[in-house]
Design an enzyme around this catalytic site. Structure first.
Site, mmCIF file in Angstrom:
data_model
loop_
_atom_site.group_PDB
_atom_site.id
_atom_site.type_symbol
_atom_site.label_atom_id
_atom_site.label_comp_id
_atom_site.label_asym_id
_atom_site.label_seq_id
_atom_site.Cartn_x
_atom_site.Cartn_y
_atom_site.Cartn_z
ATOM 1 N N ALA A 140 0.806 -1.216 0.000
ATOM 2 C CA ALA A 140 0.000 0.000 0.000
ATOM 3 C C ALA A 140 0.839 1.266 0.000
ATOM 4 O O ALA A 140 0.345 2.346 -0.334
ATOM 5 C CB ALA A 140 -0.938 0.001 1.205
ATOM 6 N N GLY A 143 -5.055 -6.888 -0.596
ATOM 7 C CA GLY A 143 -6.328 -7.506 -0.937
ATOM 8 C C GLY A 143 -7.430 -6.515 -1.257
ATOM 9 O O GLY A 143 -7.226 -5.304 -1.275
ATOM 10 N N HIS A 157 -2.358 -12.650 -3.050
ATOM 11 C CA HIS A 157 -2.458 -11.797 -1.866
ATOM 12 C C HIS A 157 -1.096 -11.723 -1.183
ATOM 13 O O HIS A 157 -0.472 -12.757 -0.896
ATOM 14 C CB HIS A 157 -3.501 -12.354 -0.908
ATOM 15 C CG HIS A 157 -3.833 -11.421 0.203
ATOM 16 N ND1 HIS A 157 -4.309 -11.844 1.416
ATOM 17 C CD2 HIS A 157 -3.751 -10.062 0.298
ATOM 18 C CE1 HIS A 157 -4.511 -10.800 2.202
ATOM 19 N NE2 HIS A 157 -4.179 -9.713 1.545
ATOM 20 N N ASP A 158 -0.649 -10.520 -0.885
ATOM 21 C CA ASP A 158 0.683 -10.352 -0.299
ATOM 22 C C ASP A 158 0.828 -11.074 1.040
ATOM 23 O O ASP A 158 1.882 -11.635 1.350
ATOM 24 C CB ASP A 158 1.059 -8.875 -0.174
ATOM 25 C CG ASP A 158 0.029 -8.005 0.532
ATOM 26 O OD1 ASP A 158 -0.957 -8.547 1.084
ATOM 27 O OD2 ASP A 158 0.201 -6.771 0.530
ATOM 28 N N THR A 159 -0.234 -11.100 1.841
ATOM 29 C CA THR A 159 -0.136 -11.768 3.135
ATOM 30 C C THR A 159 -0.007 -13.276 2.970
ATOM 31 O O THR A 159 0.677 -13.938 3.758
ATOM 32 C CB THR A 159 -1.342 -11.429 4.022
ATOM 33 O OG1 THR A 159 -1.515 -10.018 4.059
ATOM 34 C CG2 THR A 159 -1.133 -11.937 5.438
ATOM 35 N N ASN A 193 -7.211 -8.563 11.090
ATOM 36 C CA ASN A 193 -6.604 -7.342 10.543
ATOM 37 C C ASN A 193 -6.561 -6.286 11.647
ATOM 38 O O ASN A 193 -7.585 -5.969 12.242
ATOM 39 C CB ASN A 193 -7.432 -6.798 9.372
ATOM 40 C CG ASN A 193 -7.241 -7.593 8.119
ATOM 41 O OD1 ASN A 193 -7.063 -8.804 8.164
ATOM 42 N ND2 ASN A 193 -7.288 -6.937 6.985
ATOM 43 N N GLY A 252 8.135 -5.567 6.580
ATOM 44 C CA GLY A 252 8.891 -4.354 6.845
ATOM 45 C C GLY A 252 8.839 -3.910 8.284
ATOM 46 O O GLY A 252 9.810 -3.361 8.821
#
Length: 476
Positions: free
Chosen positions: A11, A79, A227-229, A288, A398
């Site tokens: 993001a 997402g 999905h990055d997760t 989340n 990160g």
């Protein structure tokens, strides 16, 4: 040795990372390109700069191939967000950013037609106004002409794959974030959602992670787990067993457990957890949490006032501040997209009967302590739902570079924290592509390669601070 390209969009920033998988079972990384990904305001709405993303991805591919042949590439993103294609495959409109206010009030209107509990029992996804379900409802209500002009919906990684290859498919892990996919059958929940009169015809069939998406400039393209997760969790360097949890730490904090099948009970619905699709048949039971968005927005606010500070500088100031002096819920609606985050935090503290933090260090410490306490509450809830006892928390992404937050997480949860790797999302992307190529057998081998390739840092809880967190309460 295989050279693979991960195109990883978050993001706040995107990157192209070349991974070299050696014959001795280790992976090395080379970042070849990095670029910002923030939203752009066009008229009344916040959009994603899709043409800009495409240019940056093509730049990353060019830089990667200059270093040698690439055996495959694949894209992962955040997402819920999507783009629309017309009947001839043309882009109908720029994708709208999940923080756009078009979904405000949508949850109440939708649940008046189909109860929240009924939808959760089918899709198993945490209810959030930003979810695809509410975005699609807002689209149908506010922009019916766009719906009429559209033939297909593609989620962000699928949309970018399509623009590079011409192949239009919807990958499972990204589809699972939508709150529209049946968690058990892994098909669209058309029956349950039918009374909502949504344009479900825009949703195509769902393909598994690892699916082939054609080629781009002669390079095979695989969906690693869109999905990055899902990619980040695949790269958690955990040993086999059920005593660990993960925290993918970045703009969002995503805390959860890897389980074999979804938990769709009334207790899970009341806890507002999510059962997102993991890779290779797994389910990611998670929550989340607002995450380092709080710190990112504070940093932007300070910069606007002429006080530019790095994240390291902010963290050092926070480490000197008094711990647990003020606590807020990181997911309070007032913190979702304020114009001035430090002001919003002060106002929320005042509204909950606390002395507002004064100064940069105290404000950032409030953010980090509040995240730590939310981690504790979330972990205890996950333990209750699954019957597991968690002793190790793996922090990847990160945010794992924030040593103060890592120690706060250990203190708050009472768990041993293992931080790293930082580039978990790109690593998972790369190794899942390697599996799609037949170079890796399974998830166990992926994690073995991660453990052999990347260093981690370990943090042990301070019993005195753990006791203070046990006594602390989130101020809502």
């Amino acid at each position: 040795m295989a050279r693979i390209l991960a195109l990883d969009l978050g993001a706040e920033s995107g990157r192209g990372v070349v991974g070299t998988l050696s014959d001795n079972g280790t992976l090395s990384l080379e970042e070849v390109h990095r670029f910002p990904t923030g939203g752009i305001k066009l008229g009344a709405h916040l959009h994603w700069n899709l043409p800009g993303f495409l240019v940056e991805l093509q730049t990353a591919i060019k830089k990667a191939t200059e270093g040698g042949a690439i055996s495959s590439l694949g894209i992962d993103t955040w997402g819920v967000d999507f783009g629309l294609l017309g009947p001839r495959g043309e882009l109908v409109a720029l994708p709208v950013h999940y923080r756009d206010p078009r979904t405000v009030g949508g949850e109440a209107r939708l649940y008046a037609k189909v109860p929240k509990a009924e939808i959760f029992a089918k899709v198993g996804i945490q209810s959030m106004a930003l979810n695809t379900l509410f975005q699609v409802a807002a689209l149908a209500e506010q922009s019916p002409k766009l719906v009429e002009a559209s033939a297909k919906l593609l989620f962000m990684p699928d949309l970018l794959h399509y623009l590079l290859t011409g192949t239009a498919q919807i990958e499972y892990t990204i589809a699972s974030t939508s709150q529209m996919l049946d968690a058990t059958s892994r098909k669209w929940a058309t029956g349950t959602l039918g009374p909502l009169n949504l344009p479900m015809h825009l949703l195509g069939s769902v393909v598994p992670d690892g699916s082939h998406y054609g080629t781009c400039d002669g390079i095979p393209v695989f969906a690693p787990g869109g999905h990055d997760t899902a990619c980040a969790v695949a790269a958690v360097p955990a040993e086999p067993g059920e005593s660990w949890a993960y925290l993918s730490s970045g703009t969002w904090s995503l805390m959860g457990l890897e389980i074999p099948s979804p938990i769709l009970t009334a207790d899970a619905e009341a806890a507002n957890v999510t059962n997102e699709g993991g890779v290779l048949g797994s389910i990611r039971l998670l929550k989340n949490i607002g995450g380092l968005w709080l710190v990112q927005e504070c940093r932007r606010a300070y910069a606007r006032l002429g006080s530019e500070r790095s994240y390291d500088q902010l963290t050092r100031l926070a480490s000197d501040a008094t711990p647990l002096a003020a606590l807020i819920d990181p997911d309070h609606p007032s913190l979702y997209a304020p114009d001035d985050m430090p002001k919003a935090i002060r106002e929320l503290c005042a509204a909950t009967g606390q002395t507002p933090p004064e100064g940069v260090g105290a404000t950032i410490r409030c953010c980090l302590d509040s995240l730590g306490l939310k981690y504790r509450l979330t972990l205890k809830m996950l333990e209750r739902l699954t019957g597991r006892k968690i002793t190790t928390l793996h922090i990847v992404g990160g945010g794992s570079q924030n040593r103060l937050l890592n120690q706060i997480a250990a203190d708050a949860t009472g768990c041993t924290v293992i931080a790293g790797p930082v580039e978990a999302t790109a690593i998972g992307n790369l190794l899942l592509q390697a599996r799609a190529q037949g170079l890796i057998a399974d998830l166990s081998e992926i994690r073995s390669i991660v453990r052999a390739s990347f260093p981690v840092e370990t943090y042990h809880p301070d019993p005195t601070m753990t006791a203070r967190f046990i006594e602390a309460k989130l101020k809502e």
